[in-house]
Motif scaffolding. Structure first.
Motif, PDB file in Angstrom:
ATOM      1  N   UNK A 153      -3.138 -14.458  -6.701  1.00 16.88           N
ATOM      2  CA  UNK A 153      -2.375 -15.531  -7.350  1.00 16.88           C
ATOM      3  C   UNK A 153      -0.875 -15.264  -7.325  1.00 16.88           C
ATOM      4  N   UNK A 154      -0.108 -16.324  -7.560  1.00 19.36           N
ATOM      5  CA  UNK A 154       1.349 -16.192  -7.641  1.00 19.36           C
ATOM      6  C   UNK A 154       1.974 -16.020  -6.270  1.00 19.36           C
ATOM      7  N   UNK A 155       3.263 -15.780  -6.275  1.00 17.28           N
ATOM      8  CA  UNK A 155       3.997 -15.605  -5.018  1.00 17.28           C
ATOM      9  C   UNK A 155       3.865 -14.156  -4.566  1.00 17.28           C
ATOM     10  N   UNK A 156       2.755 -13.840  -3.921  1.00 18.08           N
ATOM     11  CA  UNK A 156       2.451 -12.457  -3.554  1.00 18.08           C
ATOM     12  C   UNK A 156       2.743 -12.142  -2.093  1.00 18.08           C
ATOM     13  N   UNK A 157       2.967 -13.161  -1.259  1.00 23.33           N
ATOM     14  CA  UNK A 157       3.206 -12.992   0.180  1.00 23.33           C
ATOM     15  C   UNK A 157       2.019 -12.322   0.877  1.00 23.33           C
TER      16      UNK A 157
END
Length: 109
Positions: free
Chosen positions: A22-26
């Motif tokens: 989840x989230x902006x993890x790349x």
């Protein structure tokens, strides 16, 4: 699952893509062009799109009314003559919604 997926992706209404992290993890990336040209609502969460040089990363096209593309926690990369986002849908009420998304285009000098 995290990784890089080398392919062009055609989205259709009702598809909702979610990265495993989840989230902006790349951690999850599509290496190619992502296109939404059919009707309906599509969402993409935490998946980055890296277009090949001189190609567009995300293309939102067609003539369907109320067509939507929702992007969150992602990055769209383009280079050369490519564009990070192309919006050419002519349907009424159509649009791209985004939250915590970077659109980046790197040009040659």
């Amino acid at each position: 699952r995290p990784g890089t997926y080398t392919e062009d992706v055609s989205l259709v209404g009702g598809i909702h893509l979610q990265a495993a992290v989840a989230g902006k993890s790349f951690s999850t990336q599509i290496s190619g062009t992502m296109t939404h040209a059919s009707g309906g609502v599509v969402s993409v969460q935490a998946i980055d799109v890296q277009a090949a040089p001189n190609n567009d990363a995300i293309v939102f096209s067609g003539a369907t009314p109320d067509q939507k593309l929702w992007l969150a926690n992602s990055v769209a990369y383009a280079s050369g003559t490519g564009r990070s986002l192309v919006m050419s849908n002519t349907g009424t009420g159509a649009g791209v919604l985004f939250d915590d998304v970077n659109f980046r285009a790197r040009r040659s000098r």
